[in-house]
Design a protein around this motif. Sequence first.
Motif: not given
Length: 89
Positions: A63-65, A76-77, A68-70
């Motif tokens: 869940e943490q990963e 970035d967007i 973090k990715t989202s």
Amino acid sequence: MGICYLCEKEDRSYFGYYCEKCNKIKRLIHLYGLERVSEILECVLIRTKTQQTNKIKHQLEIEQETLKTSHEEHADIMKKVLRSGKELK
């Protein structure tokens, strides 16, 4: 017809006490013995406290990963888009 004596959900056969699935479990108990079937069920389906803790930690890491990715994708967007809504090139 009635309901199965074991699972109490499925319809049983007219002449038997168990549904098809529970009858299969009953045959496995007769074949391997109650102790062996019980041991297998406990080893496979029941988790100890340590196993539960490890599973919870693993799920939290996933869940943490994901978060973090989202979050990184969102950042970035936001870097690419100006306040006016135009994209940076």
